[in-house]
Design an enzyme around this catalytic site. Structure first.
Site, PDB file in Angstrom:
ATOM      1  N   CYS A 283      -0.796-112.045 -19.812  1.00  0.00           N
ATOM      2  CA  CYS A 283      -2.096-111.883 -19.145  1.00  0.00           C
ATOM      3  C   CYS A 283      -3.118-112.773 -19.821  1.00  0.00           C
ATOM      4  CB  CYS A 283      -2.528-110.417 -19.226  1.00  0.00           C
ATOM      5  SG  CYS A 283      -4.084-110.073 -18.378  1.00  0.00           S
TER       6      CYS A 283
ATOM      7  N   HIS B 189       0.449-107.239 -10.668  1.00  0.00           N
ATOM      8  CA  HIS B 189      -0.261-107.417 -11.938  1.00  0.00           C
ATOM      9  C   HIS B 189      -1.763-107.568 -11.699  1.00  0.00           C
ATOM     10  CE1 HIS B 189      -0.670-109.184 -16.097  1.00  0.00           C
ATOM     11  NE2 HIS B 189      -1.760-109.657 -15.521  1.00  0.00           N
TER      12      HIS B 189
ATOM     13  N   HIS C 285      -5.510-104.993 -12.172  1.00  0.00           N
ATOM     14  CA  HIS C 285      -6.845-105.300 -12.710  1.00  0.00           C
ATOM     15  C   HIS C 285      -7.950-104.691 -11.843  1.00  0.00           C
ATOM     16  CE1 HIS C 285      -5.890-107.793 -16.120  1.00  0.00           C
ATOM     17  NE2 HIS C 285      -5.171-108.614 -15.395  1.00  0.00           N
TER      18      HIS C 285
ATOM     19  N   GLY D  95      -2.084-116.162 -11.513  1.00  0.00           N
ATOM     20  CA  GLY D  95      -2.944-115.229 -10.805  1.00  0.00           C
ATOM     21  C   GLY D  95      -4.125-114.879 -11.675  1.00  0.00           C
TER      22      GLY D  95
END
Length: 182
Positions: A101, A143, A147, A48
């Site tokens: 990440c 997740h 952001h 992602g």
């Protein structure tokens, strides 16, 4: 033509901003950004990515689960662009899982997330979509959605004891050999 974009790192102020809604979905720049994000997440072995990670403070993210070197057990799904997504419902149950990440390389954290979520978003053609995701794919969305809210997974880790390096994660969690020189 898609272009791989540089991924900004923790400390860049864009990662801590509230992303702005996408106003003109059909705009050439928005469509190009979607294509670029799809290429960038694949090239980086991610599952992602959100527009703020490429220094574009817009409410746009990609969920693209597939097995890769960073997530060998990830389920396969069609990469999906979500524009102006909203989390509209979630289970009461949370589950802890390991996350990394692209904007925080070298670190993994054990993060609690809702096990099941319902999301509403616009697709790249502007159509309203609703989807229910569970487990790993639900984790990816949460997740990436963080952001858009100016948060990173480190903000959700409950204890520093729930952090480890990427190398240690490969050995202890994935069970890869201790010879990490390759």
């Amino acid at each position: 033509m898609s272009t791989e974009r540089p991924i900004i790192q923790l400390g860049n102020p864009t990662l801590r901003q509230l992303a702005q809604p996408v106003e003109a979905i059909a705009d050439t720049q928005v469509q190009q950004l979607i294509d670029d994000l799809l290429l960038t997440v694949q090239a980086a072995n991610g599952v992602g990515i959100a527009a703020p990670q490429v220094a574009q403070s817009l409410r746009l993210l990609i969920v693209a689960s597939r097995p890769n070197p960073r997530y060998p057990q990830a389920p396969v799904m069609e990469p999906t662009a979500l524009i102006n997504p909203r989390l509209i419902a979630h289970s009461g149950e949370t589950v802890k899982g390991w996350e990394g990440c692209l904007s925080i390389p070298g670190v993994r954290g054990l993060v609690p997330r809702y096990r099941e979520i319902e999301v509403e978003y616009l697709d790249r053609c502007g159509a309203v979509k609703r989807v229910v995701w569970t487990d790993f794919v639900a984790r990816i969305f949460q997740h990436e959605y963080d952001h858009l809210e100016g948060k990173v997974f480190l903000d959700r880790v409950e204890s520093t004891a729930d952090l480890m390096t990427e190398q240690e994660y490969k050995v202890r969690v994935l069970g890869e050999g201790a010879d990490l020189g390759s």
